[in-house]
Design an enzyme around this catalytic site. Sequence first.
Site, mmCIF file in Angstrom:
data_model
loop_
_atom_site.group_PDB
_atom_site.id
_atom_site.type_symbol
_atom_site.label_atom_id
_atom_site.label_comp_id
_atom_site.label_asym_id
_atom_site.label_seq_id
_atom_site.Cartn_x
_atom_site.Cartn_y
_atom_site.Cartn_z
ATOM 1 N N GLU A 147 -1.741 -6.392 3.125
ATOM 2 C CA GLU A 147 -2.055 -6.593 1.970
ATOM 3 C C GLU A 147 -3.148 -5.788 1.674
ATOM 4 O OE1 GLU A 147 -1.461 -7.691 -0.958
ATOM 5 O OE2 GLU A 147 -1.636 -9.736 -1.106
ATOM 6 N N ASP A 148 -3.062 -5.471 -0.006
ATOM 7 C CA ASP A 148 -3.957 -4.573 -0.558
ATOM 8 C C ASP A 148 -5.313 -4.845 -0.710
ATOM 9 O OD1 ASP A 148 -3.183 -6.211 -2.628
ATOM 10 O OD2 ASP A 148 -2.727 -4.668 -4.013
ATOM 11 N N ASP A 151 -8.837 -11.267 -3.455
ATOM 12 C CA ASP A 151 -9.858 -11.575 -4.223
ATOM 13 C C ASP A 151 -10.056 -13.175 -4.320
ATOM 14 O OD1 ASP A 151 -11.157 -11.842 -6.761
ATOM 15 O OD2 ASP A 151 -9.538 -10.838 -7.850
ATOM 16 N N PHE A 199 -13.121 -5.330 -10.824
ATOM 17 C CA PHE A 199 -11.630 -5.189 -11.034
ATOM 18 C C PHE A 199 -11.514 -3.669 -10.536
ATOM 19 C CE2 PHE A 199 -7.385 -4.828 -12.196
ATOM 20 C CZ PHE A 199 -6.945 -5.916 -11.860
ATOM 21 N N ARG A 212 -1.594 3.017 -10.543
ATOM 22 C CA ARG A 212 -1.257 2.752 -9.014
ATOM 23 C C ARG A 212 -1.422 4.390 -8.401
ATOM 24 N NH1 ARG A 212 0.637 -1.889 -7.206
ATOM 25 N NH2 ARG A 212 1.996 -3.289 -8.773
#
Length: 233
Positions: A147-148, A151, A199, A212
């Site tokens: 997973e990136d 959060d 963020f 991206r």
Amino acid sequence: MNSKSENLKNGSIHHNLSVVKIADEFEGYPVETFFTCEKLKEDLDHVLVTGGMIKDRIRVMAHNIAKTYGPNKFTLLCVLKGGYYFFSEIVDALKSIAHNSSENKPEFSVEFIRLKSYVNDSSSGDVRIFNPEVLQTLVGKDVLIIEDIIDSGLSMHCLMKKLDSVGVKSVKVAVMMVKRNPVNTFIPDFIGFEIPDAFVVGCNLDYNEQFRNLQHVCVISDLGKKKYAHVKA
């Protein structure tokens, strides 16, 4: 209080893990000092982690993964779309280890799953799995989720429950970044960076499908959030 909650209370989400921690007071690097698309510069507040740092950490993580699984075959489960950059770099690093090392030669297969839970810069609380049929291909296997970023941890808790329900043999999680989000109680097995609760975009991390392609991880500016808030994802 369990250990996960204690870690969060003390301002850190990791516990005896190999991880690079980016402090809350770190002001980052000016966008102008790195190669970035000119038209996007006003949309970014600063560079938080450079692309070179990320690539180096991924190589270290790949070696840790290879040591953990040893000769046992495992399946890399890439969480799309955000996790693809991290996944592709991990795959390349594991292949290099297998080619050049006489020990801990990783043997793995790959699968892909797509989740969505974000609206603009916040988790919607509704986690959607676009291709749930892939879960059946993982029954009885050792699975490493790629997973990136973590959060709120909501999406990962949901995916872990789904995998448990179909009967995987084991499941671990590797993430490029984890935010020090006070509501998060999910601690991955492999972490690249622990970052402030901001963020971030770049290295396939997006804001409504924007940013991206940035080669560094950057904190988006308020202007950038406003500009792309209503872009259809």
